[in-house]
Write an enzyme that holds these catalytic residues in place. Sequence first.
Site, short mmCIF file in Angstrom:
data_model
loop_
_atom_site.label_atom_id
_atom_site.label_comp_id
_atom_site.label_asym_id
_atom_site.label_seq_id
_atom_site.Cartn_x
_atom_site.Cartn_y
_atom_site.Cartn_z
N SER D 63 -1.81 8.32 75.99
CA SER D 63 -1.36 7.14 75.00
C SER D 63 -1.11 5.78 76.04
CB SER D 63 -0.05 7.46 74.23
OG SER D 63 -0.75 8.07 73.09
N LYS D 66 -2.78 2.75 75.57
CA LYS D 66 -2.45 1.67 74.51
C LYS D 66 -1.91 0.48 74.75
CE LYS D 66 -1.61 5.38 70.90
NZ LYS D 66 -1.90 6.71 71.45
N TYR D 190 -11.66 5.04 70.87
CA TYR D 190 -10.21 5.50 71.00
C TYR D 190 -10.18 6.64 71.81
CZ TYR D 190 -5.59 7.48 69.68
OH TYR D 190 -4.39 7.82 69.52
N TYR D 241 7.42 7.02 71.18
CA TYR D 241 7.25 7.35 69.89
C TYR D 241 8.66 7.37 69.00
CZ TYR D 241 2.91 8.92 71.88
OH TYR D 241 1.81 9.10 72.39
#
Lengths: 307, 307, 307, 307
Positions: D63, D66, D190, D241
């Site tokens: 992640s 990102k 992705y 998160y």
Amino acid sequence: MDISAIIANIVEEMRAAPDRGTVARYIPSLAEIDPAQFGIAIVTADGETFTGGDAETGFSIQSISKVFSLTLALGKIGDRLWSRVGREPSGNAFNSIVQLEAEKGIPRNPFINAGAIVLADVNLAGYRPREAIGELVQFVRYLASDDGIAIDETVARSEEETGERNRALAHFMKSYGTLHHAPEMVLGTYFHACSIEMSCRQLAQAGRFLMLGGRHPEGGRVVPDRRARRILSLMLTCGHYDASGDFAFRVGMPGKSGVGGGILAVVPGKASIAVWSPGLNASGNSQLGGLALERLAEATGWSVFSA
Amino acid sequence: MDISAIIANIVEEMRAAPDRGTVARYIPSLAEIDPAQFGIAIVTADGETFTGGDAETGFSIQSISKVFSLTLALGKIGDRLWSRVGREPSGNAFNSIVQLEAEKGIPRNPFINAGAIVLADVNLAGYRPREAIGELVQFVRYLASDDGIAIDETVARSEEETGERNRALAHFMKSYGTLHHAPEMVLGTYFHACSIEMSCRQLAQAGRFLMLGGRHPEGGRVVPDRRARRILSLMLTCGHYDASGDFAFRVGMPGKSGVGGGILAVVPGKASIAVWSPGLNASGNSQLGGLALERLAEATGWSVFSA
Amino acid sequence: MDISAIIANIVEEMRAAPDRGTVARYIPSLAEIDPAQFGIAIVTADGETFTGGDAETGFSIQSISKVFSLTLALGKIGDRLWSRVGREPSGNAFNSIVQLEAEKGIPRNPFINAGAIVLADVNLAGYRPREAIGELVQFVRYLASDDGIAIDETVARSEEETGERNRALAHFMKSYGTLHHAPEMVLGTYFHACSIEMSCRQLAQAGRFLMLGGRHPEGGRVVPDRRARRILSLMLTCGHYDASGDFAFRVGMPGKSGVGGGILAVVPGKASIAVWSPGLNASGNSQLGGLALERLAEATGWSVFSA
Amino acid sequence: MDISAIIANIVEEMRAAPDRGTVARYIPSLAEIDPAQFGIAIVTADGETFTGGDAETGFSIQSISKVFSLTLALGKIGDRLWSRVGREPSGNAFNSIVQLEAEKGIPRNPFINAGAIVLADVNLAGYRPREAIGELVQFVRYLASDDGIAIDETVARSEEETGERNRALAHFMKSYGTLHHAPEMVLGTYFHACSIEMSCRQLAQAGRFLMLGGRHPEGGRVVPDRRARRILSLMLTCGHYDASGDFAFRVGMPGKSGVGGGILAVVPGKASIAVWSPGLNASGNSQLGGLALERLAEATGWSVFSA
């Protein structure tokens, strides 16, 4: 009781009804339907059939097919089904994904989209998609004693094209292991099941076994008596999405609605009833279909809650 | 049908049942109840009464009182009630506050706590709390033809002491204007309603009007026929919290459970039934009570879904 | 950097701003405020003060008081606070009860209403409500070096009268044991804390210790350096309810807003800033206050994210 | 400040740490990683690099990619991005679908999975999937000044095989129109972005532009100063998160974590830092990575909240 007269009154009221709801618009084949239509068909326990309005016009049964898929799935794996789908009203829209996350990929009941996708997965076992959908159509023909029932392929293709949300539900359940087959294959059979076309007459015929405690009116048994009762209980508590309580309150019959505007309602021991009018209310159920059944219940006293 | 023999078999099975659930622990008066107890009483449409086990022992009817409060509230304001409480299964625990926020302070149905607090608010109109609770007790005595029914004040006090969550529900609804009276006054009557003590025999007596289409067995009418059917529909779709669908599936009778371990079940035109066993299952409904009704339905064929 | 000129430009733009948001209407004292007002005060690290517009007008600081209540509560029980309240952005409205149910009565952070009610509960320990609120006012006076700061009793009474939703939050948390005192007592201090009246000048003064790593500008230490950093982190991630991310994105300063239209913003080592304009945006934060701080950040480069 | 000594102390403490968290198990390539590893690399604003532990070992950045996808997407469509993805902390798990339903298919921020799938959709415009992923890898190589950075194709294939939940997110957003391309194509890019392999040294290099207000240390500008600040604000409020608030509280640096155990943290004007240890805590962030950064912040005073 003069059922013909009761039907005539209902048809007249529905023809004149000012608020007909709104036709589903998500696929062209549904959006183009004339909202002025209304049909009703009643088959009584002694085998008589009564019809009114556009009772012979075919329409897309959509979610009503979930009743037949459920019957088929229970025939295949029995109570093992209930480890993969619940039996509780959803408290949510028919295609909500929220509940699925809260309950770890197990749909609340077989009559919301996610639940019916599980039914499609069960009914796919050992088959190719084409075969599984063929088996379902054959089963519905047998229930209705009518070999003219078929899938509307144009609707099926449109369902495939617009089915992103159902795809999301299927992949989501796949991530939890609720589905055993590839989502695209499961969805193929699911979309086709929704695209079965039937008239009110055919649909009321197909519901006869539920009126008769599981027996086929032409002999033999479709399901055991207890299973028929249980399917009816699911129709009563879960058959109208998040307006199931209201339908039970106003109509008092186990029923299952579809976004095509049809409703199958069953009064055990008395009648199998199909109504159809394409305009939907805010809950996604046929506006006039529900009203017509409310009138029918008032006029006949047919309700599972009648003393 | 030999109802006495059926009851005897059920009592025997329940006496020996290994899994009796767990007694509610949130107030001492409930926590101290002996879980070995089981009682059943059946009043049939022709007026006969059958009992088994601890059918004469009083217990706290708790949420079963919601059926009587609803009947009273409908008598006072009729369908105007439905602008302040819904008619849909909750899809949530009996005391969840989440749904209330999503739906702007309107409880989903009258049988979850928030909904019954609205009933208490309706029944309080024009009364002082003491009078309102007096009226409810009188009403239940009239329904049961038994003047011995009373409130257990020890339970009522404990409910008050531990009722923080219900207080939260009441203040929350007050913030939306759903309640018309001061929350503390409304809660006072709500807690007392939950604390009515009845035996299975008394409870089955009190349910007779629902079996008889709204008529009082001793003459006169408690509610119109249609209202009786509607109350039964709410019991079927909402009477067992978030296990209402499962109860309909397994038992097939409109029923209302209470955390004291009682269940009132009604088969229209056939029987009013009360069962009681204090141990609860994970959904907060009587473990043996539900099982006993399932056995009764199997043995008698009593189910609203029977052909 | 000519802060006076920057302020003058901002005041001019804000005076002329066409969209001023909507004044909070839930109590009369707030609803009657003239939305044309705008004030700003900046205290820099070297002790200089700059003001513009209605910087001397008192307003209800409302939720900005949560910063001072938090500082006080941490002083009393330190990190033990974090077992009773979380440190995460809420993802919900400031008075949502949904999260509380999902997380067993523990508020997500001290800056939503439920969290600040916990702070009030902590600060009540060993005190009567009147004393607890007195201590808080004294503390704010000390931080601001201004004995003229007081509670607006009219606002406090209105808060009590309209506080049903906060009552729901308090009773709900009480049911989980998160609160140690009686909800009505806790709410009494909570409502008074929200009703402290301050001007921009006073508020900017009160925020100096956070700009100075916990030191009081007149000597001594209010909190350790690490605690000051931590309070600032909570302001940045949680200080603007469910628009905290957007405020951090646009302004880049730790800030805390109140429904009275005030915002306290702090740039560590550089400035303590108060802005006020009573009109709120859809997220419940001062419409012009946020815009003014965005302009200030652009003109000064003040942002915790500046290289 | 002796950064080398600080790093040495941290490496020593991390080597001996008893609680190392749990390695992600959803794909074999991650599950097989040795949890004993720990690496750290720091690049300071003046260009010096400090490393410790396994700082040269490649790991799956997952992640953390990102951040780079967001930078690229903002370069392509600027603020138009924010009509398709929000800027608020999620208040939910990284792959929750609940929020998406409540907010009509718009992900809360670009750093949860759904948000990053939107970034992939944006970055796909005008490209074939292979080209889009090639562009992202080239961009990361440019940021890190290291042409050795590449995708781990084994990881990418595993992501594809186990990505049912991400597929659900993509189809769900497609049903709302949030995605412009076919979900399978978007997911292809992705999954590859998540599978970029980098060492701590490479990752710290790649983060330099965020430390330097958007400038590339070797000349030129990657993004405008304001955009660098905004990316950092999103890292601070949304980068860990549903534990972003806690990370800001304990560490005080904008950071972005990945399920491979890496964290990129940036102190504007001071340092770009990468830590890696494969064991995760309950929130899905590197257990030792977070602890190491907390120690580093204590030892250096590096925090955006320092006075």
